[in-house]
Structures are given as C-alpha cells and as structure tokens.
Write a protein that holds these residues in place. Structure first.
Motif, mmCIF file in Angstrom:
data_model
loop_
_atom_site.group_PDB
_atom_site.id
_atom_site.type_symbol
_atom_site.label_atom_id
_atom_site.label_comp_id
_atom_site.label_asym_id
_atom_site.label_seq_id
_atom_site.Cartn_x
_atom_site.Cartn_y
_atom_site.Cartn_z
ATOM 1 N N ALA A 70 0.738 -1.656 0.225
ATOM 2 C CA ALA A 70 0.219 -0.056 0.187
ATOM 3 C C ALA A 70 0.402 1.399 0.171
ATOM 4 O O ALA A 70 0.325 2.191 -0.746
ATOM 5 N N ALA A 71 2.150 1.513 0.242
ATOM 6 C CA ALA A 71 3.042 1.973 -0.501
ATOM 7 C C ALA A 71 2.981 3.468 1.123
ATOM 8 O O ALA A 71 2.686 5.005 0.530
ATOM 9 N N PRO A 72 2.591 3.509 2.412
ATOM 10 C CA PRO A 72 2.814 4.599 2.951
ATOM 11 C C PRO A 72 4.309 4.630 3.341
ATOM 12 O O PRO A 72 5.529 3.775 2.985
ATOM 13 N N ASP A 73 4.440 5.818 3.676
ATOM 14 C CA ASP A 73 5.498 6.019 4.504
ATOM 15 C C ASP A 73 6.461 5.740 5.436
ATOM 16 O O ASP A 73 7.588 5.610 5.577
ATOM 17 N N ALA A 74 6.053 4.883 6.260
ATOM 18 C CA ALA A 74 6.475 4.052 7.217
ATOM 19 C C ALA A 74 5.713 3.551 7.882
ATOM 20 O O ALA A 74 4.269 3.095 7.643
ATOM 21 N N ALA A 75 6.181 2.137 8.807
ATOM 22 C CA ALA A 75 5.389 1.231 9.329
ATOM 23 C C ALA A 75 5.891 0.306 10.203
ATOM 24 O O ALA A 75 6.356 0.446 10.373
ATOM 25 N N SER A 76 4.975 0.073 11.256
ATOM 26 C CA SER A 76 5.077 -0.455 12.429
ATOM 27 C C SER A 76 6.434 -1.551 11.986
ATOM 28 O O SER A 76 5.553 -2.880 11.150
ATOM 29 N N LEU A 77 6.914 -2.455 13.161
ATOM 30 C CA LEU A 77 7.106 -3.734 13.085
ATOM 31 C C LEU A 77 7.592 -4.057 14.223
ATOM 32 O O LEU A 77 8.592 -3.328 15.258
ATOM 33 N N ALA B 107 9.559 15.990 11.550
ATOM 34 C CA ALA B 107 9.562 14.358 11.623
ATOM 35 C C ALA B 107 10.366 13.409 10.526
ATOM 36 O O ALA B 107 10.551 12.729 11.144
ATOM 37 N N ARG B 108 9.781 13.459 9.626
ATOM 38 C CA ARG B 108 10.533 13.428 8.457
ATOM 39 C C ARG B 108 11.782 12.948 8.359
ATOM 40 O O ARG B 108 12.951 12.385 8.180
ATOM 41 N N THR B 109 12.860 13.961 8.728
ATOM 42 C CA THR B 109 14.216 14.827 9.367
ATOM 43 C C THR B 109 14.798 13.737 10.306
ATOM 44 O O THR B 109 15.692 12.595 10.233
ATOM 45 N N LEU B 110 13.979 13.684 11.321
ATOM 46 C CA LEU B 110 13.977 13.512 12.355
ATOM 47 C C LEU B 110 14.348 11.124 11.916
ATOM 48 O O LEU B 110 15.472 10.503 12.298
ATOM 49 N N LEU B 111 12.870 11.159 11.234
ATOM 50 C CA LEU B 111 12.927 9.235 10.794
ATOM 51 C C LEU B 111 13.925 9.119 9.718
ATOM 52 O O LEU B 111 13.723 7.545 9.509
ATOM 53 N N GLY B 112 14.319 9.862 8.818
ATOM 54 C CA GLY B 112 14.835 9.375 7.645
ATOM 55 C C GLY B 112 13.851 9.225 6.117
ATOM 56 O O GLY B 112 13.955 8.091 5.884
ATOM 57 N N ILE B 113 12.717 9.950 6.459
ATOM 58 C CA ILE B 113 11.692 10.057 5.303
ATOM 59 C C ILE B 113 11.852 10.766 4.129
ATOM 60 O O ILE B 113 12.184 12.138 5.327
ATOM 61 N N ALA B 114 11.564 10.547 2.946
ATOM 62 C CA ALA B 114 11.597 11.719 2.037
ATOM 63 C C ALA B 114 10.854 12.910 2.473
ATOM 64 O O ALA B 114 9.865 12.174 2.887
ATOM 65 N N PRO B 115 10.810 14.029 1.787
ATOM 66 C CA PRO B 115 9.730 14.647 2.054
ATOM 67 C C PRO B 115 8.320 15.217 1.104
ATOM 68 O O PRO B 115 8.505 13.395 0.230
ATOM 69 N N ALA B 116 7.718 14.818 1.785
ATOM 70 C CA ALA B 116 6.794 14.849 0.959
ATOM 71 C C ALA B 116 5.749 15.009 0.320
ATOM 72 O O ALA B 116 6.624 16.312 -0.594
ATOM 73 N N GLY B 117 5.072 14.342 -0.818
ATOM 74 C CA GLY B 117 5.007 14.871 -2.132
ATOM 75 C C GLY B 117 3.555 14.776 -2.755
ATOM 76 O O GLY B 117 3.577 15.245 -3.552
ATOM 77 N N GLY B 118 3.080 14.800 -1.880
ATOM 78 C CA GLY B 118 1.949 14.467 -2.724
ATOM 79 C C GLY B 118 0.985 15.197 -1.466
ATOM 80 O O GLY B 118 -0.141 15.265 -2.268
ATOM 81 N N ALA B 119 0.825 16.115 -0.467
ATOM 82 C CA ALA B 119 0.027 15.652 0.628
ATOM 83 C C ALA B 119 -0.727 17.291 0.191
ATOM 84 O O ALA B 119 -0.513 18.265 -0.512
ATOM 85 N N SER C 8 4.762 8.311 -5.167
ATOM 86 C CA SER C 8 5.311 6.434 -5.629
ATOM 87 C C SER C 8 6.096 6.073 -4.442
ATOM 88 O O SER C 8 6.450 7.440 -3.474
ATOM 89 N N PRO C 9 6.284 4.812 -4.445
ATOM 90 C CA PRO C 9 7.132 4.939 -2.922
ATOM 91 C C PRO C 9 8.795 5.183 -3.650
ATOM 92 O O PRO C 9 9.193 5.691 -2.618
ATOM 93 N N THR C 10 9.049 5.871 -4.925
ATOM 94 C CA THR C 10 10.642 6.059 -5.149
ATOM 95 C C THR C 10 10.285 7.547 -4.487
ATOM 96 O O THR C 10 11.352 7.923 -3.956
ATOM 97 N N ASP C 11 8.968 8.065 -4.974
ATOM 98 C CA ASP C 11 8.981 10.030 -4.547
ATOM 99 C C ASP C 11 9.004 9.641 -3.275
ATOM 100 O O ASP C 11 9.690 10.861 -2.920
ATOM 101 N N THR C 12 8.852 8.857 -2.262
ATOM 102 C CA THR C 12 8.611 9.062 -0.264
ATOM 103 C C THR C 12 9.302 8.549 0.001
ATOM 104 O O THR C 12 9.666 8.654 1.755
ATOM 105 N N GLY C 13 10.182 7.718 -0.425
ATOM 106 C CA GLY C 13 11.325 6.523 -0.076
ATOM 107 C C GLY C 13 10.525 5.894 0.893
ATOM 108 O O GLY C 13 10.758 5.477 2.236
ATOM 109 N N GLY C 14 8.680 5.331 0.945
ATOM 110 C CA GLY C 14 7.995 5.077 1.919
ATOM 111 C C GLY C 14 7.182 4.484 1.609
ATOM 112 O O GLY C 14 6.105 4.649 0.704
ATOM 113 N N ALA C 15 7.135 3.532 2.207
ATOM 114 C CA ALA C 15 6.020 2.126 2.467
ATOM 115 C C ALA C 15 5.670 1.316 3.928
ATOM 116 O O ALA C 15 7.088 1.615 4.268
#
Length: 297
Positions: free
Chosen positions: A100-107, A270-282, A289-296
């Motif tokens: 589903a390609a969100p930015d992050a996920a629990s593990l 928060a994105r900077t702290l967690l290592g997530i790419a800047p938002a591209g679609g909010a 896409s996952p490539t744009d966001t660095g996240g799923a």
C-alpha cells in the motif's frame, strides 16, 4: 534537528468495536477528519489501522490503499501503517500490506500475550518485514512490548543491517496485559538498554495503554523520548471521563511537550528525524510512488 517531541496519533486500532465506543473513527472520512484535527494541534505521524464498511478490522489492500491515499491527500502527516493488524490476522496478509506504500510501518519485535489472545511475531516474520521494508524504501517503527525484544532488535540490525533511511526509532508499548508494565522503572530499564545496545542516535517513543497513558508520557518526556497517543490505546481521559476524541489526547500530549520545553515537531521535522523523504503529495490530490516518498509500510 531542533529539540522537540514527535507525537504520533493512533486513532483507531483493531480491538475496539465501534458499537462500544461511538466516538471511535472507523470510516475513511472519520479517520481523515481525525488525522486533520490532530495535525492541527501537534501530531506529526498517524498510525493507521483499517476498517471495512462494517467497521471490522481488515487488511484488504483495496481498503488499505484507499485510506493511505486519503490521509496523504488531506494532510502532511507521516503516514505509518500497522503491519500488526488484528491478533487474528494471518502472517502473510500482514506482510502484504507493504504494497500500500505509506511512508512508514510498524514492526513488532516478538510474540507477546495480548490480554486473552496471543500476538504472534516469530523471528521469520520479523526478518521478512525488515528486509521487505528495506527493499521497498519503507521506514520501520520497531514496536517493543518487553525488554527482551530490544535484544531481538540488536540481533536483527547486526544480521540484516540498518533500516531504510539509516535511523533506528523504537516505540515502547507499555501497559498491555501480557507485556511490560507502564511504569517509570520499566521505561528507565528500556531506555538504558536502547542507549547501551542500539546504534548511536537511536530514538524512542513510548505508548502507555489505558490508565498508564499519562504516567508513561511524563516518564518518556523526562527521559528525552517521544510520544504516541490515541484511541487505539486509551479510551478514558480521566477517571470516570471517556475520551471525547483523538484531538483531545493529542492536545494533552502537545501541552505536556510544551511544558517540557520540547514542543511538538512538525511533519517535515518528523520526516527529517526518521529519515523519510519529503512529502510529495499531501494536499495535492496525488499519491506519491514509493520511489518519490522513500516510504511504504
């Protein structure tokens, strides 16, 4: 990074029935509205569980993808999807939500008794989720229900490398019947283990379930940690007073963070702290896409 507090809101969960708690957001529209109002008062991450049209927990990719896209369109929040689902969900379906390609996920880092149920997280599932997230550009939040699970995380990182983005962030889930208690002593033991065994710069948040919510928040802030709140974890605001909505819980967390002189982080921080790419679609009506966001998830 400025000194601040990352506040995650977990608005729904998979355990509470809408019939029992009418204020619980379960539809796409209700969860999006909750996410927007929580963002306005200080949340920077939203942790999503998904419900179907009958308000039942689901991992159906159609429903999951719809909710991820809707929250992303309406907010700038970091979209973090649960890979835990409900305790009854099959393990392969929990891995499949990564599509589903969100930015992050629990593990979650180990099997734990969950009230009368068992929340199954065997080593093979942990490795598969970790490596799948690496391959897909997904940033994990490592969920820790007991002290020994931090040793599992150290072993995971040693054998399979750092997560996507390079930053390790754990959430100490406290007060679940069957897991560690929601006490200052338990949190202090976990923090000592985080700082002695995990990579330098590892950050932690804490979740206090039920009546442990407030003491866990205070202990986490005093130890330099971050916060997770929401109706997934807490349905009583004070003795005899039901939670009105998720915004009420986030506003309290944000107020405590301000008192601690560590104000809430923005979603971009928060994105900077967690290592997530800047938002591209909010707010744009498009889903990156996952490539744009660095996240799923």
């Amino acid at each position: 990074m400025p000194a601040g507090t990352l506040i995650t809101v977990a608005p729904t969960g998979a355990e509470t029935a809408k019939a029992d708690v009418p204020a619980l957001p379960v539809s796409v529209e209700e969860i999006v509205a909750a996410a927007r109002s929580c963002e306005a008062v200080g949340a920077s991450v939203v942790h999503l569980h998904v419900r179907d049209g009958q308000a039942r927990p689901t991992l159906d990719l159609g429903h999951v993808g719809e909710l991820v896209a809707a929250v992303r369109e309406a907010t700038a929040l970091v979209v973090q999807l649960s890979s835990g689902g409900a305790v009854t969900d099959p393990l392969p379906e929990r891995v499949a939500v990564l599509e589903a390609a969100p930015d992050a996920a629990s593990l979650t880092l180990g099997t734990v008794n969950f009230g009368d149920d068992v929340f199954s997280n065997p080593w093979g599932l942990i490795v598969e989720l970790h490596t799948q997230m690496q391959a897909r550009g997904i940033v994990p939040e490592y969920e820790v229900f007991d002290l020994g699970q931090l040793a599992t995380l150290a072993r995971l990182l040693d054998r399979h490398g750092l997560p996507h983005g390079g930053h390790v962030h754990v959430d100490l889930v406290m007060g679940v019947p069957g897991g560690m208690p929601g006490t200052t002593a338990a949190l202090a033991a976990c923090v000592a283990e985080v700082r002695s065994t995990l990579p330098a710069g590892t950050t932690f948040a804490a979740t206090g379930v039920g009546r442990t919510s407030l003491p866990v928040m205070l202990a986490a802030l005093s130890a330099g940690g971050h916060l997770r709140v929401g109706m997934e974890d807490t349905l009583t605001y004070a003795p005899g007073e039901p939670v009105r909505d998720n915004t009420q819980l986030v506003a309290r967390a944000a107020g405590l963070a301000q008192i601690a002189q560590r104000p809430p982080l923005t979603p971009d921080q928060a994105r900077t702290l967690l290592g997530i790419a800047p938002a591209g679609g909010a707010g744009t009506g498009t889903t990156p896409s996952p490539t744009d966001t660095g996240g799923a998830p």
